[in-house]
Motif scaffolding. Structure first.
Motif, PDB file in Angstrom:
ATOM      1  N   THR A 193      16.092  40.651 -23.599  1.00  0.00           N
ATOM      2  CA  THR A 193      16.866  41.467 -22.666  1.00  0.00           C
ATOM      3  C   THR A 193      16.069  42.705 -22.283  1.00  0.00           C
ATOM      4  N   GLU A 194      15.670  42.786 -21.022  1.00  0.00           N
ATOM      5  CA  GLU A 194      14.828  43.892 -20.571  1.00  0.00           C
ATOM      6  C   GLU A 194      15.625  45.170 -20.366  1.00  0.00           C
ATOM      7  N   LYS A 195      16.838  45.046 -19.800  1.00  0.00           N
ATOM      8  CA  LYS A 195      17.652  46.238 -19.604  1.00  0.00           C
ATOM      9  C   LYS A 195      19.110  45.871 -19.409  1.00  0.00           C
ATOM     10  N   VAL A 196      19.954  46.853 -19.661  1.00  0.00           N
ATOM     11  CA  VAL A 196      21.395  46.728 -19.452  1.00  0.00           C
ATOM     12  C   VAL A 196      21.784  47.806 -18.452  1.00  0.00           C
ATOM     13  N   VAL A 197      22.290  47.389 -17.295  1.00  0.00           N
ATOM     14  CA  VAL A 197      22.614  48.326 -16.219  1.00  0.00           C
ATOM     15  C   VAL A 197      24.122  48.444 -16.101  1.00  0.00           C
ATOM     16  N   ILE A 198      24.636  49.680 -16.133  1.00  0.00           N
ATOM     17  CA  ILE A 198      26.080  49.936 -16.113  1.00  0.00           C
ATOM     18  C   ILE A 198      26.387  50.909 -14.978  1.00  0.00           C
ATOM     19  N   ASP A 199      27.432  50.619 -14.203  1.00  0.00           N
ATOM     20  CA  ASP A 199      27.731  51.472 -13.042  1.00  0.00           C
ATOM     21  C   ASP A 199      28.920  52.407 -13.262  1.00  0.00           C
ATOM     22  N   ASN A 200      29.317  52.594 -14.513  1.00  0.00           N
ATOM     23  CA  ASN A 200      30.431  53.487 -14.826  1.00  0.00           C
ATOM     24  C   ASN A 200      30.002  54.465 -15.917  1.00  0.00           C
ATOM     25  N   ALA A 201      30.170  55.756 -15.672  1.00  0.00           N
ATOM     26  CA  ALA A 201      29.674  56.779 -16.603  1.00  0.00           C
ATOM     27  C   ALA A 201      30.356  56.707 -17.961  1.00  0.00           C
ATOM     28  N   GLN A 202      31.682  56.525 -17.958  1.00  0.00           N
ATOM     29  CA  GLN A 202      32.418  56.497 -19.226  1.00  0.00           C
ATOM     30  C   GLN A 202      32.027  55.291 -20.073  1.00  0.00           C
ATOM     31  N   ILE A 203      31.962  54.127 -19.454  1.00  0.00           N
ATOM     32  CA  ILE A 203      31.580  52.922 -20.184  1.00  0.00           C
ATOM     33  C   ILE A 203      30.117  53.010 -20.619  1.00  0.00           C
ATOM     34  N   TYR A 204      29.294  53.654 -19.790  1.00  0.00           N
ATOM     35  CA  TYR A 204      27.890  53.857 -20.141  1.00  0.00           C
ATOM     36  C   TYR A 204      27.768  54.613 -21.460  1.00  0.00           C
ATOM     37  N   GLU A 205      28.542  55.682 -21.622  1.00  0.00           N
ATOM     38  CA  GLU A 205      28.497  56.466 -22.859  1.00  0.00           C
ATOM     39  C   GLU A 205      29.029  55.649 -24.037  1.00  0.00           C
ATOM     40  N   GLN A 206      30.110  54.890 -23.812  1.00  0.00           N
ATOM     41  CA  GLN A 206      30.672  54.059 -24.886  1.00  0.00           C
ATOM     42  C   GLN A 206      29.667  53.008 -25.355  1.00  0.00           C
ATOM     43  N   VAL A 207      29.015  52.381 -24.397  1.00  0.00           N
ATOM     44  CA  VAL A 207      28.062  51.323 -24.730  1.00  0.00           C
ATOM     45  C   VAL A 207      26.858  51.913 -25.472  1.00  0.00           C
ATOM     46  N   ARG A 208      26.386  53.069 -25.043  1.00  0.00           N
ATOM     47  CA  ARG A 208      25.248  53.708 -25.722  1.00  0.00           C
ATOM     48  C   ARG A 208      25.605  54.070 -27.166  1.00  0.00           C
ATOM     49  N   TYR A 209      26.804  54.589 -27.360  1.00  0.00           N
ATOM     50  CA  TYR A 209      27.241  54.934 -28.724  1.00  0.00           C
ATOM     51  C   TYR A 209      27.323  53.672 -29.592  1.00  0.00           C
ATOM     52  N   PHE A 210      27.892  52.612 -29.026  1.00  0.00           N
ATOM     53  CA  PHE A 210      28.030  51.346 -29.758  1.00  0.00           C
ATOM     54  C   PHE A 210      26.655  50.764 -30.075  1.00  0.00           C
ATOM     55  N   ALA A 211      25.760  50.789 -29.082  1.00  0.00           N
ATOM     56  CA  ALA A 211      24.422  50.237 -29.287  1.00  0.00           C
ATOM     57  C   ALA A 211      23.640  51.026 -30.335  1.00  0.00           C
ATOM     58  N   LYS A 212      23.799  52.330 -30.334  1.00  0.00           N
ATOM     59  CA  LYS A 212      23.090  53.154 -31.312  1.00  0.00           C
ATOM     60  C   LYS A 212      23.509  52.813 -32.735  1.00  0.00           C
ATOM     61  N   GLU A 213      24.780  52.462 -32.905  1.00  0.00           N
ATOM     62  CA  GLU A 213      25.302  52.137 -34.230  1.00  0.00           C
ATOM     63  C   GLU A 213      24.948  50.723 -34.662  1.00  0.00           C
TER      64      GLU A 213
END
Length: 530
Positions: free
Chosen positions: A268-288
């Motif tokens: 997976t080269e990249k994950v592109v998200i077009d919503n700011a709130q979901i972007y932050e949620q996904v980053r937090y989840f991915a970091k964990e």
């Protein structure tokens, strides 16, 4: 193969597109008012037990009762008497096994005991001896509601994480079949067994494909996460009110987070998200839980729609069409019915170069790539019949089957394929857990009621003539008949069938007039008696 994940969020729905080398390979859609049920755990109530089907219907709070078959319940434990003669050496080497009462088997996953190696036989295998109406049981949804059928349930609870799946009611350690190396499989089995003993984890584990070459500390983190999750589920189960018929105990992750957990891998080269709130949620989840993809998550803020930029909307529209064109000029015809899905391969405008056999072979070979993609994209499941163009050479048939299997190896859903028959047919099955793309986005046509065709205007005209004659015999008083019908039918009555209308008027001695009703379908008509 390079892969990208596109996550599109709107107030109405969430959509995740998987692009393989820039081409749409899979699409996941979740409506916010109609979330999927697969993976959810409910405390439900048995409303009916059917011994003849060895199944039960369970109320889980949905519009339809859910279906639980006896084969989807915990397997019957072996009697103690069968193993009294086992040696102490065998006992010490075995994995801990399950001790359970009859209620435990129905309500909660059995309890694993490290001090016992055998299971006390407490119940018979027939469902009528294991469940009764009004009984409350802990169940998990394995298939969403499909059409008129309710959700499919199991009492074998499974909790997935990034690398592992926890099975509280099992004592088995399994490894994903996609992990091929024997050395890696052995390593995972050994390390998981050691970790389970260290943390005193009761139950079973399955190493997912993502667990390949994952260090032991990451596996240990997953185990602690799953252990805490299971303790939370057990606590919620104990807190439920006795008079409540059903209650949601555990809800599966939302589609964006679920896609990060299940779909992201090393390619997976990249994950592109077009919503700011979901972007932050996904980053937090991915970091964990999925740290390697953290830096690959991108927030899309440009003006054109994310799906429009990558032509996902166009591919979605094409995925609802019956015909799929191949680059060579051939094409596929895909028909989905209640019983099965059929895919017909045609040469179309492709004429080849050397011989008919070579043309057929090349068309079929190209079709295997398109079929595998369409199965994933449209999420077609159940029984699937592939009607390849007839081939004479056995080597060509073997090549087609090998190509199809290679393409389906990338599919997340479990598939099973038969040999190419003498008629060029291949029978296969693909595991179905949710609605197909067509079922999710479409509904049966209100004009043809899902048949896919309507009566011709000529057929309706002849029906009108017969109905007028029937009315004339039944009712003697009418002096005039007024036909109210669709414009196409009225046009035909006034032109091609005008002579027949005149003959009918002469025969009946009554006037026939016509009136167009634009709201009628081509098959609808009324005959008004004046």
């Amino acid at each position: 193969m390079s892969e990208e994940l596109l996550i599109n969020i709107s107030p109405m729905e969430s959509r995740v597109a998987v692009l393989d080398n820039g081409v749409l390979g899979e699409i996941y859609i979740e409506r916010h008012h109609k979330l999927g049920l697969v993976g959810n755990i409910y405390l439900g109530t048995v409303v009916r037990v059917l011994p003849g089907m060895q199944a039960a219907f369970v109320d889980i709070g949905q519009s339809r009762t859910a279906f639980l078959h006896v084969n989807d319940m915990q397997r019957e434990p072996r009697p103690v008497s069968e193993s009294k003669n086992k040696t102490s050496e065998n006992i010490n080497n075995q994995r801990p096994v399950i001790e359970a009462t009859a209620d435990d088997l129905a309500v909660t996953p059995p309890v694993v005991s490290a001090h016992s190696t055998e299971v006390v036989a407490v119940t018979k295998s027939l469902i009528q001896h294991r469940l009764h109406e009004g009984q409350r049981i802990l169940v998990q949804v394995t298939k969403d509601q499909l059409g008129s059928k309710g959700a499919r349930l199991t009492t074998n609870i499974s909790l997935p994480s990034r690398y592992l799946v926890y099975l509280p009611s099992s004592d088995h350690i399994g490894i994903s079949q996609r992990i091929d190396g024997e050395e890696e499989r052995t390593r995972l089995k050994t390390e998981l067994a050691s970790l389970m003993q260290t943390v005193n984890l009761q139950g079973g584990l399955i190493a997912r494909t993502a667990a390949e070459r994952v260090p032991v500390d990451k596996l240990e983190e997953d185990i602690y996460y799953l252990l805490q999750l299971w303790r939370t589920i057990c606590a919620r189960r104990q807190e439920t009110k006795p008079n409540q018929s059903s209650e949601l105990i555990y809800q599966e992750l939302s589609l964006p987070l679920r896609s990060i957990r299940d779909l992201v891998h090393a390619d997976t080269e990249k994950v592109v998200i077009d919503n700011a709130q979901i972007y932050e949620q996904v980053r937090y989840f991915a970091k964990e839980f999925v740290p390697f993809v953290y830096d690959r998550i991108v927030h899309y803020t440009a003006e054109p729609s994310l799906f429009d930029v990558h032509r996902v909307e166009d591919d979605l529209r094409d995925a609802l069409k019956r015909r799929v064109d191949l680059k060579s000029g051939g094409y596929l015809i895909i028909d989905q019915t209640e019983a099965m899905t059929t895919i017909d391969v045609n040469t179309g405008s492709f004429v080849g170069g050397r011989s008919l056999e070579d043309t057929v072979y090349k068309t079929n070979l190209e079709a295997t790539h398109a079929i595998a993609r369409q199965l994933r994209l449209r999420n077609l499941g159940g029984i699937i019949i592939l009607d390849f163009i007839d081939m004479l050479e056995q080597q060509h048939k073997d090549d087609i089957l090998e190509s199809l299997q290679a393409q389906l190896a990338q599919d997340y859903a479990k598939t099973k394929i038969t040999q190419v028959s003498e008629l060029g047919l291949v029978e296969m099955t693909r595991k179905r857990t949710r609605e197909s793309l067509g079922q999710q986005l479409c509904e049966p046509c209100s004009t043809c009621q899902g048949r896919g065709f309507v009566k011709t205007a000529e057929t309706v005209c002849f029906e009108i003539f017969r109905e007028i004659m029937r009315c004339a015999r039944t009712y003697n008083s009418p002096k005039k008949f007024t036909v109210v019908a669709h414009a196409a039918v009225i046009d035909l009555l006034l032109t091609t069938e005008s002579d027949t209308v005149a003959d009918l008027e002469y025969l009946l001695g009554r006037v026939i007039t016509f009136e167009v009703e634009n709201l009628y379908t081509q098959e609808q008509y009324d005959i008004v008696l004046d």
